[in-house]
Write a protein that holds these residues in place. Structure first.
Motif, PDB file in Angstrom:
ATOM      1  N   PHE B 196       0.825  -1.204   0.000  1.00  0.00           N
ATOM      2  CA  PHE B 196       0.000   0.000   0.000  1.00  0.00           C
ATOM      3  C   PHE B 196       0.867   1.265   0.000  1.00  0.00           C
ATOM      4  N   ILE B 197       1.924   1.247   0.811  1.00  0.00           N
ATOM      5  CA  ILE B 197       2.802   2.418   0.883  1.00  0.00           C
ATOM      6  C   ILE B 197       3.566   2.596  -0.422  1.00  0.00           C
ATOM      7  N   GLY B 200       0.874   3.670  -2.903  1.00  0.00           N
ATOM      8  CA  GLY B 200       0.127   4.859  -2.509  1.00  0.00           C
ATOM      9  C   GLY B 200      -1.359   4.730  -2.754  1.00  0.00           C
ATOM     10  N   ASP B 201      -1.789   3.520  -3.069  1.00  0.00           N
ATOM     11  CA  ASP B 201      -3.189   3.268  -3.399  1.00  0.00           C
ATOM     12  C   ASP B 201      -3.397   1.754  -3.405  1.00  0.00           C
TER      13      ASP B 201
END
Lengths: 160, 435
Positions: B196-197, B200-201
């Motif tokens: 996720f990091i 960013g989505d």
């Protein structure tokens, strides 16, 4: 005489204090570094995403005739309707995230050949787990809404 | 008055000479002693040792692989910075900019080709360099930690290449990163968060493109540069390239005997270094203890200037020539623009991750995280596990047949998996024959 004794006594705790302060400073610096790293972590982890929302409306129930399995690729869900029951099954392969397509026997992934039955359970290929089922609700406006943040148990339908 | 004019006139007349002297501490040396002194006082030259062992210069010993890797990194930096002038990390513009490189940017195609092929070349050369270091037993004490840094550099190279893979924003890029980041998502506990990091989505999109861009052009090159600097520094501090036992403890000859005196005048700052080399070395010797080999000359060494410098120049020219030659004849791939709806079948990761993807097709966790994790851990711990002191500085030494066999086995298995994943996997990852 008395002075010497006092000095001897006072020398020991002085070294102790120095060492204590050094440790304290070290701890402070390490702590600051740790907090800084944590702050950076929170900074780069997005709180809002700019992509598609995970909760979205998909249309009125009568747009999905009984017995149909309609994949909505942009949303990566497949809407299953059986009689008056509706469910939303993920079409993101649990293997490596490719888009899977409904097939005669269920679902099929084009990337690594994973196969699933109509309920999304793995029947072959490298996929490690079953496809997710998402909560479907009926909004006051009479539209179906899928919430991809809300995974529910396989086989849970919404009656419409 | 006239005195002042004189001094001004003199300043003007002496200006070129003064400027030159302020930049170059020594005049161009014409003797070994002068060259040694200049090596010592020049920023770019002092990275090199004054003398270097003949073994380190033998092409058959190092094959120049570390140097080639470094020069490829330099080529990548230069071409990468140039490409940045035209690239926009936006899902709506990136692909168009790729087309512009082809159609309207002067030398756009050749620069992109060079960047692409040098990147693949760097992954390959860093890996081969690691194999060289292993098979010559060069990770033995005191070089254990430099091996660890080397393993980190290999990881950073892979990450740099992987993050760059997304930037053209074509089908190849998008699906390779989709598949690649899914593998990261398999790590227990932290996998989902890392993915996720990184993206960013939830899926690969604009955020992922921007993040990969920042990692690719700033973060990773910066970290890589620091690691390269430490890597090079430690080669010097660990006593140069690994040598066989007999050569590691040679007869020592005092400095003064080997260095020829010369008549070339030496500038003031330079003379400090030259007049007292022994004293300087001795201070360093005190710090380092008996391990230190400087201050005395080893028998089988030659002056780095010119021997090492010429060798490095030849490797640099061959590397540039090789990259340019490949770039003239082969274009970097550019497929259709991203279509999130239509994954290519099969969707393949970059070639250096295809062994991983092949493993993943057998077991998601073990293939993607378990086995690679153990392999990386073994690589990092290797110099602390294998404490044998024998067979250092020679290719395939008999004493190391056990260690070399195990490593060769791992190398061959990984190459095998990459070959299978690259050439023998078709639609739905079914086995196909390319013939």
């Amino acid at each position: 005489m008395g002075m010497t004794a006092t000095e001897t006594r006072s020398t020991e705790p002085q070294i102790g204090r120095r060492r204590f302060l050094a440790w304290l400073s070290g701890l402070g610096i390490a702590g600051s570094a740790a907090l800084g790293s944590l702050a950076t972590f929170f900074f780069i982890r997005p709180r809002t995403t700019y992509g598609q929302p995970n909760r979205f409306k998909i249309g009125r129930p009568d747009e999905f005739p009984s017995g149909s399995r309609i994949a909505i690729d942009p949303k990566r869900v497949c809407i299953v309707r059986e009689g008056n029951k509706v469910a939303a099954i993920s079409t993101t392969c649990t293997h490596l995230g490719c888009i899977i397509a409904p097939s005669a026997t269920g679902f099929q992934c084009p990337c690594h050949g994973s196969r699933f039955d109509v309920d999304g359970n793995v029947t072959g290929g490298p996929a490690p787990k079953a496809l997710a089922w998402y909560a479907v609700t009926l909004t006051p406006s009479g539209e179906l809404e899928v919430d991809k943040d809300n995974e529910i148990q396989t086989g849970t339908y919404l009656s419409v | 008055m006239s005195k002042e004019q004189n001094s001004i006139g003199k300043s003007v007349v002496d200006l070129p000479a003064n400027v030159t002297r302020s930049i170059f501490r020594n005049p161009l040396p014409s003797s070994d002693r002068g060259r040694a002194a200049t090596s010592f006082t020049n920023f770019f030259l002092h990275v090199q040792p004054v003398r270097v062992s003949r073994q380190a210069l033998r092409p058959s010993y190092t094959m120049g692989l570390g140097l080639i890797s470094f020069f490829l990194f330099v080529i990548l930096t230069v071409t990468g910075v140039l490409l940045m002038f035209y690239y926009v990390p936006s899902t709506t513009q990136a692909y168009d900019r790729m087309l512009d490189l082809r159609s309207s940017v002067v030398f756009g195609v050749i620069l992109r080709n060079m960047h692409r092929w040098a990147a693949h070349g760097m992954v390959a050369c860093v890996f081969l360099h690691m194999c060289r270091v292993f098979f010559t037993g060069s990770y033995k004490p005191p070089r254990e930690f430099n091996w660890v840094i080397g393993v980190c550099l290999f990881g950073l190279t892979l990450l740099s290449s992987f993050t760059g893979y997304l930037l053209p924003w074509d089908q190849l890029a998008f699906w390779a990163i989709t598949v690649g980041t899914s593998i990261a998502g398999y790590a227990p506990l932290v996998g989902k968060a890392i993915k996720f990091i990184l993206l960013g989505d939830a899926t690969v999109g604009q955020e992922a493109l921007l993040r990969f861009y920042v990692l690719h052009v700033v973060v990773l090159p910066l970290v890589l540069t620091i690691f390269v600097a430490v890597h090079f520094w430690r080669i010097r501090k660990d006593g140069g390239l690994a040598k066989p036992e007999t050569e590691a403890a040679p007869k020592r000859v005092p400095v003064q005997v080997e260095i020829q005196e010369d008549a070339v005048p030496i500038a003031a700052s330079g003379s400090v270094a030259v007049a007292a080399p022994v004293r300087k070395f001795t201070i360093q010797g005190l710090v380092r203890g008996p391990l230190i080999k400087v201050g005395k000359l080893e028998e089988d060494t030659v002056f780095s200037w010119p021997n090492l410098l010429i060798a490095e120049l030849v490797v640099l020219l061959l590397t540039i020539a090789g990259v340019m030659l490949v770039s003239f004849f082969f274009n970097a791939p550019l497929e259709q623009p991203v279509n999130v709806m239509h994954p290519p079948n099969p969707a393949k990761a970059p070639w250096y991750f295809l062994g991983l993807q092949e493993q993943v097709s057998y077991s998601a966790f073990w293939g993607g995280i378990g086995v690679p994790g153990i392999e990386v851990l073994l690589l990092l711990l290797l110099p602390y596990i294998d404490r044998g002191k024998e067979g250092v500085g020679r290719w395939f030494a008999r004493q190391r047949i056990f260690a070399n066999s195990i490593f060769l086995f791992f190398v061959l298995v990984n190459i095998y998996l990459i070959v299978i994943g690259t050439f023998f996997r078709g639609a739905n990852w079914q086995f196909v024959s390319p013939f």
